[in-house]
Design a protein around this motif. Structure first.
Motif, PDB file in Angstrom:
ATOM      1  N   GLY A  59       0.817  -1.213   0.000  1.00 55.93           N
ATOM      2  CA  GLY A  59       0.000   0.000   0.000  1.00 55.93           C
ATOM      3  C   GLY A  59       0.847   1.257   0.000  1.00 55.93           C
ATOM      4  N   GLY A  60       1.964   1.218   0.713  1.00 58.06           N
ATOM      5  CA  GLY A  60       2.832   2.387   0.775  1.00 58.06           C
ATOM      6  C   GLY A  60       3.623   2.624  -0.501  1.00 58.06           C
ATOM      7  N   MET A  61       3.637   1.648  -1.402  1.00 57.56           N
ATOM      8  CA  MET A  61       4.408   1.784  -2.637  1.00 57.56           C
ATOM      9  C   MET A  61       3.569   2.219  -3.831  1.00 57.56           C
ATOM     10  SD  MET A  61       6.993  -1.494  -2.644  1.00 57.56           S
ATOM     11  CE  MET A  61       7.745  -0.910  -4.174  1.00 57.56           C
ATOM     12  N   GLU A  62       2.257   2.283  -3.682  1.00 49.93           N
ATOM     13  CA  GLU A  62       1.393   2.525  -4.842  1.00 49.93           C
ATOM     14  C   GLU A  62       1.736   3.815  -5.565  1.00 49.93           C
ATOM     15  OE1 GLU A  62      -2.766   1.887  -4.891  1.00 49.93           O
ATOM     16  OE2 GLU A  62      -2.708   0.324  -3.365  1.00 49.93           O
ATOM     17  N   ASP A  63       1.911   4.931  -4.827  1.00 48.60           N
ATOM     18  CA  ASP A  63       2.216   6.207  -5.473  1.00 48.60           C
ATOM     19  C   ASP A  63       3.525   6.129  -6.249  1.00 48.60           C
ATOM     20  OD1 ASP A  63      -0.091   7.294  -4.504  1.00 48.60           O
ATOM     21  OD2 ASP A  63       0.856   8.283  -2.785  1.00 48.60           O
ATOM     22  N   MET A  64       4.553   5.520  -5.645  1.00 50.29           N
ATOM     23  CA  MET A  64       5.832   5.400  -6.326  1.00 50.29           C
ATOM     24  C   MET A  64       5.709   4.555  -7.584  1.00 50.29           C
ATOM     25  SD  MET A  64       9.459   3.813  -4.969  1.00 50.29           S
ATOM     26  CE  MET A  64       8.751   2.170  -4.857  1.00 50.29           C
ATOM     27  N   LEU A  65       4.931   3.465  -7.514  1.00 52.21           N
ATOM     28  CA  LEU A  65       4.753   2.609  -8.679  1.00 52.21           C
ATOM     29  C   LEU A  65       4.028   3.340  -9.796  1.00 52.21           C
ATOM     30  CD1 LEU A  65       3.843  -0.808  -7.007  1.00 52.21           C
ATOM     31  CD2 LEU A  65       5.967  -0.227  -8.183  1.00 52.21           C
ATOM     32  N   ARG A  66       3.025   4.134  -9.441  1.00 52.07           N
ATOM     33  CA  ARG A  66       2.290   4.868 -10.478  1.00 52.07           C
ATOM     34  C   ARG A  66       3.203   5.871 -11.178  1.00 52.07           C
ATOM     35  NH1 ARG A  66      -2.908   3.393  -9.982  1.00 52.07           N
ATOM     36  NH2 ARG A  66      -3.585   2.672  -7.909  1.00 52.07           N
ATOM     37  N   ARG A  67       4.080   6.533 -10.405  1.00 47.83           N
ATOM     38  CA  ARG A  67       5.013   7.473 -11.022  1.00 47.83           C
ATOM     39  C   ARG A  67       6.039   6.745 -11.890  1.00 47.83           C
ATOM     40  NH1 ARG A  67       4.963   9.629  -5.758  1.00 47.83           N
ATOM     41  NH2 ARG A  67       7.017   8.691  -5.351  1.00 47.83           N
ATOM     42  N   SER A  68       6.454   5.555 -11.454  1.00 45.98           N
ATOM     43  CA  SER A  68       7.484   4.818 -12.187  1.00 45.98           C
ATOM     44  C   SER A  68       6.944   4.172 -13.459  1.00 45.98           C
ATOM     45  CB  SER A  68       8.094   3.730 -11.287  1.00 45.98           C
ATOM     46  OG  SER A  68       8.660   4.291 -10.127  1.00 45.98           O
ATOM     47  N   LEU A  69       5.695   3.711 -13.428  1.00 47.48           N
ATOM     48  CA  LEU A  69       5.146   2.947 -14.543  1.00 47.48           C
ATOM     49  C   LEU A  69       4.422   3.803 -15.564  1.00 47.48           C
ATOM     50  CD1 LEU A  69       3.817  -0.219 -12.680  1.00 47.48           C
ATOM     51  CD2 LEU A  69       6.080   0.221 -13.619  1.00 47.48           C
ATOM     52  N   GLY A  70       3.926   4.975 -15.157  1.00 46.04           N
ATOM     53  CA  GLY A  70       3.215   5.832 -16.098  1.00 46.04           C
ATOM     54  C   GLY A  70       1.712   5.641 -16.024  1.00 46.04           C
ATOM     55  N   GLU A  71       0.978   6.612 -16.554  1.00 41.28           N
ATOM     56  CA  GLU A  71      -0.481   6.609 -16.443  1.00 41.28           C
ATOM     57  C   GLU A  71      -1.138   5.561 -17.318  1.00 41.28           C
ATOM     58  OE1 GLU A  71      -1.802  10.522 -17.308  1.00 41.28           O
ATOM     59  OE2 GLU A  71      -0.889  11.434 -15.511  1.00 41.28           O
ATOM     60  N   ALA A  72      -0.445   5.071 -18.351  1.00 47.40           N
ATOM     61  CA  ALA A  72      -1.062   4.112 -19.273  1.00 47.40           C
ATOM     62  C   ALA A  72      -1.145   2.704 -18.700  1.00 47.40           C
ATOM     63  CB  ALA A  72      -0.289   4.086 -20.589  1.00 47.40           C
ATOM     64  N   ILE A  73      -0.546   2.481 -17.551  1.00 44.10           N
ATOM     65  CA  ILE A  73      -0.598   1.152 -16.920  1.00 44.10           C
ATOM     66  C   ILE A  73      -1.514   1.207 -15.705  1.00 44.10           C
ATOM     67  CG2 ILE A  73       0.738  -0.594 -15.673  1.00 44.10           C
ATOM     68  CD1 ILE A  73       3.054  -0.062 -17.493  1.00 44.10           C
TER      69      ILE A  73
END
Length: 670
Positions: free
Chosen positions: A400-414
């Motif tokens: 849960g604490g990693m979700e924001d970082m993952l969204r920034r790393s992977l991009g909005e299309a994922i």
């Protein structure tokens, strides 16, 4: 003998064998000694890896229902599982090649040894039938089969074999021969005796014509396969044969029609409930019919398949262990080089302050150092040489604490979806390494989806049972916390999947990846006592499942650390480091920060400074240095002399000095 490398090289103990010879003058007097040393470190490491693999094989072999044995590459028998000792009645550990040969029937021994010599000479599979004496003195027929285990170069390193009891099959074959002879010769024999053999046999018996139509079956068909005679008589037995076995079965029927006998022909027959059993057939033709006896060998076949899987697992384990040792040593040397480069670049930064072009170039150089440090960290992770700091955590909270970082790393299309099961267990792992593993898997998934798709992170409880552990020799059965990362990407072919964990293997274009992401995850999971499994098919995406051991302790919560600027100080620091360049860089860096710095080239010199009575606030020491005094012992004795002394260990490769079981020792700062 252990020797250190030459001065200036990275500290590393090597194993050397020495040969000493006297040097004599023309008069025969000894005027000196000629000493020649041979580095045997790599051989000893390889032998250690083989010993570990041998232990895994023997553990698996003890659980098998068959007699299992092994021999060295020359064919000398050197190990037997407990089933061999139980059958022969010999004391455990008291069998060798000669003692084993004494248990074979004297009439069978020459043939068995001749076949064994042929296998050793050709490197082919050994297969032979012979009688083995039981503890009560009776002999039973066995089928012995052995396969060679080869190294990466194709050379034979061991033989692994098993003995399967075939006495019942032999008895059935003899009974069938007697029955057929009776029918051919029309010898008057009691119908009751024939009927008793027909009714009481546990093997399936069959009479059929040469068109494969069933004429008669014995009651064992009902017991084993579930079919009544009324459902099969008049029907072709080919209807029951597995589709993949029908061509070979028809060919065997053709041989019987030509008058040839069948011995140990194997195919699969469908039971009434739909599942298949494996049968080994012995069949004899007469002028009109085929008379056949089939023995159920399903369990034997499953055991043989399990043995083959174990052989492959042992070979893969040896390969990965060898690569891991190599990468650990490379990372150690690489880290020392990076320390010298990084330290001097940071010192140079103060000298060129205000020069924009020089600062830009320094920034680029430091960026390269950081990438190199990440590469070294991944190499250590794969080699299971990184020092872990495990804590009892709840994986769901970490995800849960990693979700924001993952969204920034992977991009909005994922699209990212997180699924966490209720009642999730705790697990004892290094949280930082878990985050690194998730990030590596997520980036791999992004690349596999070409930047568009869905990533699913799932956490749940899992139990890996004994059956699963038998299929995966490196797994200990028990309770685990399962973390799965699933993508909708291109998936992997079987060839790619077979190499997925190997360091530097990558399907990405050159410059798009190091090929160490999955290797790092593999090493971290193994070092943590867990298990990793990849499920993937081309065009169907990929799921990577990490199984981390369950912890029954409560979740640990630690203080949040804040990053601050390096300010320096006026305390006294004793630096103990054997590498001259590393030591010089560290001393100069600390001096620039305002500290008073004392220096020593080994642990003994550092202890002498401590015992001189000088005031010291911090001992800053390398973990592995040459000399009789080890760094942990230096720290212990220094603290006895100076109770308030702080100790900070530093190393690019910790070996086993302050890390045990892959974890930092309690109270150690690294």
């Amino acid at each position: 003998m252990h020797l250190a490398r030459t001065p200036g090289a990275a500290p590393q103990l090597r194993h050397v064998d020495f040969v000493c010879q006297p040097v004599r003058s023309e008069d025969g007097d000894v005027i000196g000694i000629f000493i020649q040393g041979t580095d045997v470190t790599d051989r000893l490491l390889a032998e250690s890896a083989v010993v570990e693999s041998e232990a895994k094989f023997r553990t698996f072999a003890q659980a098998m229902p068959n007699q299992v044995w092994s021999a060295d590459r020359h064919g000398a028998l050197d190990w037997f599982n407990d089933k061999v000792y139980a059958f022969s009645g010999k004391p455990s550990g008291k069998l060798d090649g000669l003692a084993w040969h004494a248990t074979l029937h004297p009439d069978d021994l020459p043939h068995a040894l001749d076949r064994w010599r042929q296998a050793i000479d050709t490197g082919g599979t050994y297969e032979c039938e012979f009688r083995i004496r039981r503890a009560d003195g009776f002999y039973r027929w066995h089928l012995s089969r052995a396969l060679p285990i080869r190294d990466a170069a194709g050379g034979i390193v061991r033989w692994v074999g098993s003995n399967t009891d075939i006495e019942d099959q032999k008895s059935a074959a003899r009974a069938l021969e007697r029955l057929n002879k009776t029918l051919e010769q029309q010898v008057a024999e009691s119908h009751a005796d024939r009927d008793r053999m027909w009714r009481l046999s546990t093997d399936v018996m069959l009479v059929a014509d040469f068109d494969a139509n069933i004429v008669a079956i014995n009651p064992a068909w009902t017991e084993l396969l579930g079919w009544e005679a009324s459902a099969l008589v008049g029907r072709s037995f080919m209807d029951l044969v597995h589709p993949d076995d029908r061509i070979e079965t028809l060919a065997e029927v053709g041989d019987l029609s030509a008058g040839r006998r069948t011995y140990k022909f194997i195919n699969r027959y469908r039971c009434r409930d739909g599942h298949y059993v494996v049968l080994s057939w012995t069949a004899v033709p007469d002028a009109r019919f085929i008379h056949a006896v089939g023995r159920d060998i399903t369990a034997d076949r499953e055991a043989a398949d399990a043995l083959r899987r174990t052989e492959l697992a042992l070979q893969q384990s040896q390969k990965m262990e060898t690569i891991g040792k190599l990468t650990g040593g490379v990372a150690h040397d690489f880290n020392n080089l990076l320390q010298v480069i990084s330290g001097n670049l940071q010192l140079l930064a103060a000298d060129v302050a205000g020069n924009a072009r020089a600062e830009r170039r320094l920034g680029n150089a430091l960026g390269g150092v950081q990438r190199g440090a990440k590469l070294a960290s991944q190499l250590l992770a794969f080699g299971r040489r990184q020092p872990l700091e495990p804590k009892t955590i709840r994986i769901g909270r970490l995800i849960g604490g990693m979700e924001d970082m993952l969204r920034r790393s992977l991009g909005e299309a994922i699209e990212i979806e997180t699924l966490v099961s209720g009642g999730l267990w705790n697990t004892l792992v290094d949280p930082t390494q878990v985050e690194n593993a998730i990030l590596n898997l997520a980036i791999n998934a992004r690349d596999a989806m070409d930047g568009t798709g869905k990533l699913t992170l799932e956490a749940g409880n899992a139990f890996l049972d004994d059956a699963y552990a038998r299929q995966h020799a490196e797994v200990a059965p028990g309770q685990y916390v399962m973390l799965a990362v699933t993508d909708t990407g291109c998936g992997m072919t079987p060839d790619v999947l077979a190499q997925a964990y190997e360091p530097f293997f990558s399907t990405k274009p050159e410059g798009k990846g190091t090929g160490l992401g999955l290797s790092m995850v593999y090493g971290f999971v193994k070092q943590s006592g867990g298990h990793i499994k990849i499920y993937s098919e081309p065009g169907m995406g990929t799921t990577v499942k990490l199984y981390l051991p369950r912890s029954h302790d409560r979740e640990e919560t630690g203080p949040v650390l804040e990053t601050t600027l390096v300010e320096g100080g006026r305390e006294t620091i004793l630096v103990a480091e054997d590498d001259d360049q590393v030591r010089a860089t560290v001393v100069e860096t600390l001096s620039e920060l305002g500290y008073r710095v004392l220096k020593a080239s080994d642990a003994a010199s550092a202890l002498a400074i401590v015992e001189s009575g000088m005031s010291i606030d911090l001992l800053f020491t390398d973990v592995v240095m040459p000399g009789p005094l080890r760094s942990p012992e230096l720290a212990r004795r220094a603290r006895e002399r100076l109770p308030g002394l702080a100790v900070l260990f530093t190393s690019g490769y910790t070996e086993n000095s302050i890390v045990h079981g892959g974890r930092l020792d309690a109270g150690v700062d690294l």
